[in-house]
Design a protein around this motif. Structure first.
Motif, PDB file in Angstrom:
ATOM      1  N   GLY A 190       0.821  -1.211   0.000  1.00 25.19           N
ATOM      2  CA  GLY A 190       0.000   0.000   0.000  1.00 25.19           C
ATOM      3  C   GLY A 190       0.850   1.254   0.000  1.00 25.19           C
ATOM      4  N   GLU A 191       0.591   2.156   0.960  1.00 20.45           N
ATOM      5  CA  GLU A 191       1.382   3.377   1.129  1.00 20.45           C
ATOM      6  C   GLU A 191       2.030   3.379   2.510  1.00 20.45           C
ATOM      7  OE1 GLU A 191      -0.655   6.987   0.236  1.00 20.45           O
ATOM      8  OE2 GLU A 191      -1.503   6.235  -1.636  1.00 20.45           O
ATOM      9  N   MET A 192       2.577   2.227   2.879  1.00 22.54           N
ATOM     10  CA  MET A 192       3.053   2.030   4.236  1.00 22.54           C
ATOM     11  C   MET A 192       4.506   2.455   4.461  1.00 22.54           C
ATOM     12  SD  MET A 192       0.427   1.017   5.781  1.00 22.54           S
ATOM     13  CE  MET A 192      -1.108   0.111   5.675  1.00 22.54           C
ATOM     14  N   LEU A 236      -6.139   6.484   7.692  1.00 19.78           N
ATOM     15  CA  LEU A 236      -6.599   5.146   7.307  1.00 19.78           C
ATOM     16  C   LEU A 236      -5.448   4.138   7.364  1.00 19.78           C
ATOM     17  CD1 LEU A 236      -8.901   6.069   4.283  1.00 19.78           C
ATOM     18  CD2 LEU A 236      -9.613   5.392   6.581  1.00 19.78           C
ATOM     19  N   ASP A 237      -4.276   4.535   6.876  1.00 17.63           N
ATOM     20  CA  ASP A 237      -3.130   3.636   6.926  1.00 17.63           C
ATOM     21  C   ASP A 237      -2.718   3.343   8.359  1.00 17.63           C
ATOM     22  OD1 ASP A 237      -3.033   3.470   4.206  1.00 17.63           O
ATOM     23  OD2 ASP A 237      -1.456   4.968   3.952  1.00 17.63           O
ATOM     24  N   LEU A 238      -2.846   4.350   9.221  1.00 16.27           N
ATOM     25  CA  LEU A 238      -2.477   4.167  10.621  1.00 16.27           C
ATOM     26  C   LEU A 238      -3.367   3.125  11.296  1.00 16.27           C
ATOM     27  CD1 LEU A 238      -0.740   4.960  13.004  1.00 16.27           C
ATOM     28  CD2 LEU A 238      -2.267   6.890  13.426  1.00 16.27           C
ATOM     29  N   LEU A 239      -4.655   3.150  10.979  1.00 17.56           N
ATOM     30  CA  LEU A 239      -5.560   2.140  11.518  1.00 17.56           C
ATOM     31  C   LEU A 239      -5.162   0.746  11.026  1.00 17.56           C
ATOM     32  CD1 LEU A 239      -8.996   3.981  11.096  1.00 17.56           C
ATOM     33  CD2 LEU A 239      -7.706   3.621  13.218  1.00 17.56           C
ATOM     34  N   ALA A 240      -4.771   0.664   9.755  1.00 15.95           N
ATOM     35  CA  ALA A 240      -4.333  -0.625   9.217  1.00 15.95           C
ATOM     36  C   ALA A 240      -3.050  -1.094   9.902  1.00 15.95           C
ATOM     37  CB  ALA A 240      -4.121  -0.519   7.705  1.00 15.95           C
ATOM     38  N   VAL A 241      -2.112  -0.168  10.139  1.00 13.10           N
ATOM     39  CA  VAL A 241      -0.867  -0.524  10.821  1.00 13.10           C
ATOM     40  C   VAL A 241      -1.153  -1.028  12.225  1.00 13.10           C
ATOM     41  CG1 VAL A 241       1.248   0.420  11.806  1.00 13.10           C
ATOM     42  CG2 VAL A 241       0.606   1.010   9.485  1.00 13.10           C
TER      43      VAL A 241
END
Length: 339
Positions: A190-192, A236-241
């Protein structure tokens, strides 16, 4: 004769072993790529051990690839160019470079000349001296706009540090130095890329992740690829992390615990209504509580089954972890293009 050749060959391999790989993803940086290669070469001119430079062209639509290929035949530079089939994003490009790197240490930086390659030798020395697995650059004096870059970045860094537990001043700085054996255990998706320290903290103690101040320059060529819209993606990425850090190997615990709590509340409501109906003889057909109880029960069933399915998917993921987030069109080095 064989006894003589074997030690000589082993010694030659040891001498030629690459100590440092410098990985730079580039996208539409035709004016920057030439000066960038020159600055990196000059910064590492005094580096005492073999090193390589890997440029990853992330589907550029301008002259970036052509300008990069013009640098291939510098006699004092070991350069590899990876051309991706299309624009997969900075994270995928960075992963492609890391996968291709053969150095014991890997340094990454942006291709827009804002990171200073002169910091790389100091960071390499520091990661060894401090016995770290990841050393992150800290842009103390950022040469960016206050409203569009500095304030959103400050808020994001505080939020990421608080949620992940890895306290750093500058998550977004691309100038980092890793031990290759560690970063190659981490799969970036993703954009991680902005959460790399959090991902690394999943395989090593956070005490082996550090930071040091680095130089930051204003952008001279091109335009920034970021804006305020990045803040929403970061959240959103932070929640996924957060989910992956805590539940990557056991996602069923996440969904199952919510499902059991929901089911327990549903059971209490329906049990109360059953007593009200069959013992007290009251009519419950039009009561909102009945609808709430039934909906909670259905939600519980869905969450628990989602947890079971996610557990099955997690096991499939860990069995087949060879998929990549990018496709390489071809690779260029001094020997010419090849697959």
């Amino acid at each position: 004769m064989n006894h003589i050749e074997e030690p000589v060959t082993a010694l030659a391999d040891k001498i030629e072993a690459i100590e440092l790989s410098v990985v730079v993803p580039v996208f539409n940086e035709e004016d920057s790529v030439g000066p960038l290669v020159t600055r990196i070469r000059d910064a590492l001119a005094g580096f005492s051990q073999p090193w390589e430079l890997i440029l990853v062209d992330d589907g550029s639509t301008d002259g970036t690839l052509a300008n990069a290929r013009a640098e291939l035949f510098r006699p004092d530079l070991r350069l590899k160019i990876i051309e991706l089939q299309k624009n997969f994003g900075q994270t995928a490009a960075m992963q492609a470079g890391i996968d291709a790197a053969s150095g014991r240490l890997i340094a990454t930086l942006d291709g827009d000349l804002q990171n200073d390659p002169n910091d790389i030798p100091r960071m390499v020395a520091a990661i060894e001296e401090r016995q770290l697995d990841l050393l992150v650059g800290w842009r103390q004096n950022r040469r960016d706009g206050l409203l569009l870059r500095k304030i959103p970045s400050w808020c994001a860094n505080r939020l990421i540090g608080k949620i992940t537990g890895v306290r750093l001043h500058d998550y977004g700085c691309s100038l980092k130095v890793y031990r290759a054996s560690i970063i190659k255990q981490v799969k970036l998706m993703g954009e991680m890329h902005r959460f790399i320290p959090a991902w690394v903290a999943g395989v090593v103690p956070s005490s082996r992740i550090g930071e040091m101040p680095v130089t930051h320059h204003a952008r001279h060529f091109g335009t920034s690829k970021y804006g305020l819209s990045r803040m929403f993606r970061v959240i959103l990425d932070l929640l996924a992390v957060l989910f992956f850090m805590r539940y990557k190997a056991r996602p069923g615990h996440f969904f199952g615990s919510i499902g059991l709590a929901t089911g327990g509340l549903s059971a209490l409501i329906l049990f109360y209504l059953a007593i009200d109906k069959f013992i007290l003889g009251n009519d419950i057909g039009t009561r909102p509580m009945l609808v709430v109880g039934v909906m909670l029960f259905l939600s519980s069933v869905q969450l628990i089954t989602t947890g079971i399915l996610s557990e099955m998917m997690a096991r499939a993921y860990f069995r087949d972890d060879e998929t990549t987030s990018y496709i390489v069109r071809q690779v260029f080095d001094k020997g010419g293009p090849h697959a």
